[in-house]
Design an enzyme around this catalytic site. Structure first.
Site, PDB file in Angstrom:
ATOM      1  N   HIS A 242       0.855  -1.199   0.000  1.00  0.00           N
ATOM      2  CA  HIS A 242       0.000   0.000   0.000  1.00  0.00           C
ATOM      3  C   HIS A 242       0.884   1.240   0.000  1.00  0.00           C
ATOM      4  CE1 HIS A 242      -2.911   3.023   1.312  1.00  0.00           C
ATOM      5  NE2 HIS A 242      -3.843   2.203   0.845  1.00  0.00           N
TER       6      HIS A 242
ATOM      7  N   GLU B  27      -3.406   1.717  -7.491  1.00  0.00           N
ATOM      8  CA  GLU B  27      -3.890   2.851  -6.715  1.00  0.00           C
ATOM      9  C   GLU B  27      -2.974   4.059  -6.961  1.00  0.00           C
ATOM     10  OE1 GLU B  27      -6.339   1.830  -3.024  1.00  0.00           O
ATOM     11  OE2 GLU B  27      -4.268   1.478  -2.478  1.00  0.00           O
TER      12      GLU B  27
HETATM   13  O1  LIG Z   1      -6.963   1.751   1.483  1.00  0.00           O
HETATM   14  C1  LIG Z   1      -7.746   2.220   0.704  1.00  0.00           C
HETATM   15  C2  LIG Z   1      -7.328   2.754  -0.543  1.00  0.00           C
HETATM   16  O2  LIG Z   1      -6.043   3.217  -0.446  1.00  0.00           O
HETATM   17  C3  LIG Z   1      -8.263   3.759  -1.159  1.00  0.00           C
HETATM   18  O3  LIG Z   1      -8.674   4.738  -0.236  1.00  0.00           O
HETATM   19  P1  LIG Z   1      -9.825   5.792  -0.633  1.00  0.00           P
HETATM   20  O4  LIG Z   1     -10.949   5.005  -1.233  1.00  0.00           O
HETATM   21  O5  LIG Z   1     -10.206   6.439   0.662  1.00  0.00           O
HETATM   22  O6  LIG Z   1      -9.221   6.749  -1.606  1.00  0.00           O
END
Ligand SMILES: O=C[C@H](O)COP(=O)(O)O
Length: 319
Positions: A159, A229
């Protein structure tokens, strides 16, 4: 760097079922020797199910708020063709495991690179050296064996917050993935570029480099879901457009085809994360190579998360 605002309430993932033309056509009651889908049967099978995961930073969640979220999820009507995974903060995994429907699987938000040592009082207290910042970092990390023992089937690795706040590098994350897979866990393998990297035109280079580190380390891709992401989209409300996300997803699939195998490229689920919500998920999900989502902030609201899960089956746009 934007912080993720989620929790189970820390993180929920969702995955969608990717059509598997070959197998689906044979399994279908309407299958016949003249089924037009047969023209696809020479292609390697596509991923069988999409994945939607709910995840969160670990800062959110109390016993009460998690009880409510679990109750919402237990009563939600979820599309059967979507694998749904939740990743609660470590301290609440047992609570979730004991109260959540078996329909939804559980993930840890991290796991250690090896067996670990004795560090009384911590989940696992580990010392490691981060060359990029030239100092030592202490962190609490559960070992993969314990993650599995407590009932998790998945772990989230790589992450952006672990990369850019804790300082984990590509090689280290690849080794963690290999160890988790060897312990029988599925890995949600995150990758993604920073805003400055995107603006410098380095999105593909960065993503390919992070992907290569996994590829160099893992024994197999069978139990890996890639989560793209873009860091600039995490917790910012600035979601990637469907075209921006698709452009990267298809490039990742192409990289897998050239550097791993055509079968892995076709079967591996690639999910998108970064400001996904109930209002934008359906359009994203229509993209051919988006196989589900990693959801942060919107996963804190059970009904909205269910909307996201069910949007993953939105009709795909032809490639
Ligand atoms: O851990 C979750 C992801 O990094 C996405 O987060 P988000 O949906 O708040 O942007």
């Amino acid at each position: 760097m934007a912080a993720t605002s989620t929790s189970l309430a820390s993180q929920l993932y969702i995955g969608l079922r990717r059509p598997c033309p070959k197998l689906d056509s044979f399994n279908s009651p309407s299958f016949s020797a003249f089924d037009p889908n047969l023209r696809l049967s020479l292609s390697p099978p596509k991923p069988s199910r999409a994945v939607v995961a709910m995840a969160g930073s670990g800062k959110n969640g109390t016993k009460d708020s998690i009880s409510k979220l679990v109750a919402d999820l237990n009563s939600a009507k979820l599309e059967p063709d979507v694998d749904v995974v939740v990743a609660p903060p470590f301290l609440y995994i047992d609570q979730v495991k004991n109260s959540l429907t078996d329909r939804i699987e559980i993930s840890a938000q991290n796991s250690w690179v090896g067996k670990g040592g004795a560090f009384t009082g911590e989940i696992r207290y580990y010392f490691f050296y981060v060359p990029s910042v030239l100092h030592a970092v202490f962190d609490a990390i559960p070992i993969a064996e314990q993650v599995k023992d407590i009932g998790c089937k998945w772990v989230v690795l790589g992450h952006s917050e672990r990369r850019h706040i804790i300082g984990e590098n590509d090689e280290f994350i690849g080794k963690k993935a290999a160890y988790a897979l060897n312990q029988g866990l599925g890995v949600i393998a995150c990758i993604g570029e920073l805003l400055e990297e995107r603006e410098a035109g380095r999105t593909f280079d960065v993503c390919f480099q992070q992907l290569k580190a996994y590829a160099d380390a893992v024994p197999s891709w069978d139990n890996i879901v890639i989560a793209y992401e873009p860091v600039w989209a995490i917790g910012t409300g600035k979601v990637a457009t469907p075209q921006q996300a698709q452009e990267v997803h298809v490039a990742l699939r192409d990289w897998l085809k050239k550097n791993v195998s055509e079968e892995v490229a076709s079967k591996t689920r690639i999910i998108y994360g970064g400001s996904v919500n109930g209002g934008n998920s359906a359009e994203l999900a229509k993209q051919e190579d988006i196989d589900g989502f990693l959801v942060g902030g919107a996963s804190l609201k059970g009904p909205e998360f269910a909307t996201i899960v069910n949007s993953v089956t939105s009709k795909k746009v032809a490639a």
